[in-house]
Design a protein around this motif. Structure first.
Motif, mmCIF file in Angstrom:
data_model
loop_
_atom_site.group_PDB
_atom_site.id
_atom_site.type_symbol
_atom_site.label_atom_id
_atom_site.label_comp_id
_atom_site.label_asym_id
_atom_site.label_seq_id
_atom_site.Cartn_x
_atom_site.Cartn_y
_atom_site.Cartn_z
ATOM 1 N N GLY A 1 73.872 76.937 25.664
ATOM 2 C CA GLY A 1 73.098 76.817 26.750
ATOM 3 C C GLY A 1 73.421 78.194 27.639
ATOM 4 O O GLY A 1 72.591 78.931 28.186
ATOM 5 N N TYR A 2 74.678 77.727 28.232
ATOM 6 C CA TYR A 2 75.210 78.837 29.149
ATOM 7 C C TYR A 2 75.200 80.251 28.523
ATOM 8 O O TYR A 2 75.140 81.285 29.269
ATOM 9 C CB TYR A 2 76.551 78.438 29.725
ATOM 10 N N GLU A 3 75.484 80.490 27.340
ATOM 11 C CA GLU A 3 75.566 81.762 26.468
ATOM 12 C C GLU A 3 74.097 82.511 26.755
ATOM 13 O O GLU A 3 74.095 83.506 27.076
ATOM 14 C CB GLU A 3 75.942 81.770 25.263
ATOM 15 N N HIS A 4 73.295 81.691 26.403
ATOM 16 C CA HIS A 4 71.991 82.317 26.680
ATOM 17 C C HIS A 4 71.526 82.355 27.993
ATOM 18 O O HIS A 4 70.727 83.382 28.463
ATOM 19 C CB HIS A 4 70.824 81.329 26.073
ATOM 20 N N LEU A 5 71.922 81.684 29.038
ATOM 21 C CA LEU A 5 71.800 81.830 30.396
ATOM 22 C C LEU A 5 72.460 83.217 30.834
ATOM 23 O O LEU A 5 71.537 83.951 31.624
ATOM 24 C CB LEU A 5 72.149 80.703 31.227
ATOM 25 N N GLN A 6 73.656 83.433 30.440
ATOM 26 C CA GLN A 6 74.298 84.728 30.826
ATOM 27 C C GLN A 6 73.680 85.893 30.214
ATOM 28 O O GLN A 6 74.020 86.962 30.770
ATOM 29 C CB GLN A 6 75.931 84.429 30.510
ATOM 30 N N SER A 7 73.224 85.635 29.050
ATOM 31 C CA SER A 7 72.606 86.819 28.421
ATOM 32 C C SER A 7 71.171 87.291 29.040
ATOM 33 O O SER A 7 70.580 88.172 28.642
ATOM 34 C CB SER A 7 72.509 86.514 26.707
ATOM 35 N N GLY A 8 70.727 86.435 30.071
ATOM 36 C CA GLY A 8 69.493 86.723 30.962
ATOM 37 C C GLY A 8 68.308 85.798 29.978
ATOM 38 O O GLY A 8 67.148 86.148 30.425
ATOM 39 N N LYS B 1 66.727 83.058 29.941
ATOM 40 C CA LYS B 1 66.631 81.978 30.979
ATOM 41 C C LYS B 1 65.810 80.617 30.353
ATOM 42 O O LYS B 1 66.175 79.555 30.370
ATOM 43 C CB LYS B 1 66.265 82.188 32.473
ATOM 44 N N GLN B 2 64.654 81.139 29.768
ATOM 45 C CA GLN B 2 63.863 80.218 29.344
ATOM 46 C C GLN B 2 64.375 79.254 27.862
ATOM 47 O O GLN B 2 64.018 78.325 27.899
ATOM 48 C CB GLN B 2 62.496 80.818 28.779
ATOM 49 N N ARG B 3 65.047 80.216 27.160
ATOM 50 C CA ARG B 3 65.508 79.586 26.005
ATOM 51 C C ARG B 3 66.668 78.702 26.475
ATOM 52 O O ARG B 3 67.119 77.609 25.937
ATOM 53 C CB ARG B 3 66.150 80.685 24.968
ATOM 54 N N ALA B 4 67.504 78.971 27.612
ATOM 55 C CA ALA B 4 68.471 78.184 28.145
ATOM 56 C C ALA B 4 67.981 76.885 28.607
ATOM 57 O O ALA B 4 68.501 75.907 28.378
ATOM 58 C CB ALA B 4 69.303 78.951 29.186
ATOM 59 N N ILE B 5 66.870 76.999 29.308
ATOM 60 C CA ILE B 5 66.354 75.852 29.820
ATOM 61 C C ILE B 5 65.838 74.875 28.695
ATOM 62 O O ILE B 5 66.113 73.578 28.837
ATOM 63 C CB ILE B 5 65.213 76.221 30.663
ATOM 64 N N ILE C 1 67.332 74.613 25.864
ATOM 65 C CA ILE C 1 68.457 74.183 25.079
ATOM 66 C C ILE C 1 69.123 72.983 25.964
ATOM 67 O O ILE C 1 69.511 71.890 25.604
ATOM 68 C CB ILE C 1 69.594 75.138 24.886
ATOM 69 N N PHE C 2 69.242 73.249 27.156
ATOM 70 C CA PHE C 2 69.697 72.322 28.444
ATOM 71 C C PHE C 2 68.839 70.899 28.383
ATOM 72 O O PHE C 2 69.295 69.893 28.528
ATOM 73 C CB PHE C 2 69.885 72.962 29.720
ATOM 74 N N LYS C 3 67.418 71.152 28.329
ATOM 75 C CA LYS C 3 66.704 70.001 28.056
ATOM 76 C C LYS C 3 66.756 69.105 26.836
ATOM 77 O O LYS C 3 66.842 67.957 27.201
ATOM 78 C CB LYS C 3 65.043 70.407 28.233
ATOM 79 N N LEU C 4 66.898 69.808 25.763
ATOM 80 C CA LEU C 4 67.238 69.153 24.496
ATOM 81 C C LEU C 4 68.491 68.224 24.658
ATOM 82 O O LEU C 4 68.717 67.157 24.346
ATOM 83 C CB LEU C 4 67.424 70.142 23.391
ATOM 84 N N ASN C 5 69.578 68.810 25.324
ATOM 85 C CA ASN C 5 70.744 68.147 25.368
ATOM 86 C C ASN C 5 70.615 66.920 26.424
ATOM 87 O O ASN C 5 71.294 65.951 26.229
ATOM 88 C CB ASN C 5 71.764 69.151 26.214
ATOM 89 N N PRO D 1 76.203 62.973 33.022
ATOM 90 C CA PRO D 1 75.795 63.800 34.281
ATOM 91 C C PRO D 1 75.932 65.205 34.144
ATOM 92 O O PRO D 1 75.229 65.866 34.709
ATOM 93 C CB PRO D 1 76.883 63.346 35.231
ATOM 94 N N ASN D 2 76.763 65.693 33.365
ATOM 95 C CA ASN D 2 77.010 67.114 32.974
ATOM 96 C C ASN D 2 75.821 67.823 32.487
ATOM 97 O O ASN D 2 75.407 69.007 32.804
ATOM 98 C CB ASN D 2 78.238 67.222 31.893
ATOM 99 N N VAL D 3 75.025 67.131 31.677
ATOM 100 C CA VAL D 3 73.922 67.898 31.112
ATOM 101 C C VAL D 3 72.713 68.229 32.191
ATOM 102 O O VAL D 3 72.097 69.218 32.149
ATOM 103 C CB VAL D 3 73.152 67.112 29.753
ATOM 104 N N TYR D 4 72.791 67.374 33.144
ATOM 105 C CA TYR D 4 71.755 67.492 34.243
ATOM 106 C C TYR D 4 72.257 68.555 35.070
ATOM 107 O O TYR D 4 71.457 69.218 35.618
ATOM 108 C CB TYR D 4 71.452 66.050 34.971
ATOM 109 N N ASP D 5 73.560 68.421 35.437
ATOM 110 C CA ASP D 5 74.026 69.584 36.262
ATOM 111 C C ASP D 5 73.787 71.021 35.690
ATOM 112 O O ASP D 5 73.374 72.086 36.306
ATOM 113 C CB ASP D 5 75.500 69.431 36.570
ATOM 114 N N SER D 6 73.943 71.005 34.367
ATOM 115 C CA SER D 6 73.989 72.309 33.537
ATOM 116 C C SER D 6 72.124 72.566 33.749
ATOM 117 O O SER D 6 72.016 73.892 33.710
ATOM 118 C CB SER D 6 74.341 72.244 32.358
ATOM 119 N N LEU D 7 71.361 71.664 33.331
ATOM 120 C CA LEU D 7 69.995 71.989 33.477
ATOM 121 C C LEU D 7 69.480 72.462 34.813
ATOM 122 O O LEU D 7 68.870 73.332 35.028
ATOM 123 C CB LEU D 7 69.347 70.731 33.069
ATOM 124 N N SER D 8 70.424 71.984 36.031
ATOM 125 C CA SER D 8 70.136 72.471 37.392
ATOM 126 C C SER D 8 70.349 73.882 37.470
ATOM 127 O O SER D 8 69.845 74.380 38.054
ATOM 128 C CB SER D 8 70.838 71.456 38.182
#
Length: 430
Positions: free
Chosen positions: A343-350, A352-356, A358-362, A370-377
């Motif tokens: 998820g963070y890899e896709h976020l860093q690549s720009g 953002k929608q795919r990162a969201i 992936i984090f939602k799925l997690n 708590p970590n998955v919600y912090d990442s989704l945030s």
């Protein structure tokens, strides 16, 4: 003439004519010296250097092993060791794991040099003999800045290797362990001279995976141990092996041995396999190539992770998870940490929608983390969706008191991250 007779005659000072003839120029020296009593005293002095010359000329040229200084682009001094082969041949750059330093490669480097391959090992900045603040003492916020300088440091080492007169510039290999895996793949991305990779117990990022998928002519050797102290490294290497496009690939799966180059202690034969790999893929331009005809059963998580890398993959995996939980409400198809990483890899690549997605799925798979919600945030905040970012940061803080899966240090990190985001929104965390 038997060697023993020659030695006896030399020791006694009485040399038969046939012996004199067999000694050639050395016999003439002996005869001229023996004809003069004065020269008798000097004979031993003249004889010793002659024998030393014979010994030196009969000894094979020694391999060169030297410590060198490299200068990074910002002036920092880096240490490396160059292991030169006896004659011109390929070159290999070895990059260490982040809990060791360059000397873990010494034995392998010497074996490679004996096999005709020149080797350079490098200490990253902050490691071993290189300058820089010790990496393991850096505060968490400083680590990304230091890692961002690694590519330039590694390129300085790479150019040094190519500059050596005994190195064939177009036959270069790179090998790495743990964090050295990604460093090795990224080096191959930057330098088309790289013709072979060795990757032990580590991962690569989104760009690295794309590169390996699109490099059908790049041979890749991978290895892992089941008792790796970092379990995600096991799945990561299996994933790298699975997605590698080249038919010239190999996976060595060991029951024990630990992490990265530590595997050499329990399995010295692994060094032999790596030497054979580099000889086959670099030194031998003709003949048998290490084409893989292995049929290896990959864990189902590998297919899941690979699917998640594709457009629409998170939605497909979500449907698969929903189906699995109809039969088993606690079923999970993937590890939380690996998916968080993607998820963070896709976020860093720009993306953002795919990162969201992936984090939602997690969060669906691990609703009590708590970590998955912090990442989704983080992802919502990067996308400008402040309300959703605020909601998920709060949720992370709510779950922290009941979190038993994470270490205390990790819980502190999650708490600090979530609270920092809430402060950006003008909220005072409770």
């Amino acid at each position: 003439m038997p060697k023993m007779r020659q030695e006896q005659e030399l020791a006694s000072g009485q040399i038969a004519p046939e012996t004199m003839e067999s000694l050639g120029d050395f016999g003439m020296i002996w005869r001229s010296d023996r004809e003069s009593p004065i020269m008798d005293r000097l004979f031993v002095c003249r004889l010793i250097p002659f024998f030393l010359l014979l010994v030196i000329s009969a000894t094979p040229a020694a391999r060169v092993e030297r410590v060198i200084d490299l200068t990074a682009s910002d002036g920092l001094k880096l240490k490396a060791t160059y292991f030169a082969a006896e004659k011109p041949g390929p070159g290999v750059l070895l990059l260490h794991q982040c809990n060791r330093q360059r000397r873990v490669w010494d034995d392998l480097a010497r074996q490679l040099a004996s096999a005709g391959i020149n080797v350079l090992t490098l200490d990253y900045r902050g490691y071993g003999d290189s300058e820089g603040e010790r990496f393991d003492k850096l505060p968490p916020e400083a680590i990304p800045q230091v890692r961002a300088k690694w590519p330039d440091d590694i390129d300085a080492a790479f150019q040094y290797l190519l500059s050596q007169p005994g190195v064939i510039r177009d036959d270069i290999g790179v090998g790495g362990a743990s964090c050295g895996v990604d460093n090795s793949v990224q080096t191959a991305r930057r330098h088309p001279e790289v013709k072979s990779l060795v990757l032990l117990s580590g991962n690569t990022d989104l760009n690295g995976r794309l590169f390996l998928r699109n490099s059908p002519k790049l041979p890749v050797f991978t290895a892992l141990a089941d008792d790796d102290e970092f379990p995600t490294s096991i799945l990561a290497i299996e994933w790298i092996y699975s997605l590698t496009a080249s038919p010239e690939k190999k996976l060595v799966h060991l029951a024990n041995g630990g992490h990265g180059a530590d595997m050499f202690h329990a399995h010295p034969e692994l060094r032999d396999q790596i030497v054979d790999w580099y000889v086959a893929t670099l030194a031998k331009t003709t003949g048998r190539r290490p084409v893989s005809n292995e049929t290896l059963a990959m864990p189902p998580e590998v297919r899941i992770l690979d699917l998640m890398d594709q457009p629409g993959g998170a939605a497909k995996v979500g449907r698969m998870l929903e189906e699995a939980r109809r039969n088993n409400p606690t079923a999970n198809l993937f590890p939380e940490a690996a998916v968080n990483f993607i998820g963070y890899e896709h976020l860093q690549s720009g993306d953002k929608q795919r990162a969201i997605e992936i984090f939602k799925l997690n969060a669906v798979a691990y609703p009590h983390s708590p970590n998955v919600y912090d990442s989704l945030s983080d992802a919502f905040l990067a996308d400008g969706q402040k309300d959703f970012a605020r909601q998920n940061a709060r949720r992370a803080l709510e779950l922290l008191p009941s979190d038993t899966a994470d270490t205390e240090e990790r819980r502190k990190g999650i708490k600090a991250s979530a609270e920092q985001k809430l402060k950006q929104f003008g909220e005072t965390p409770e």
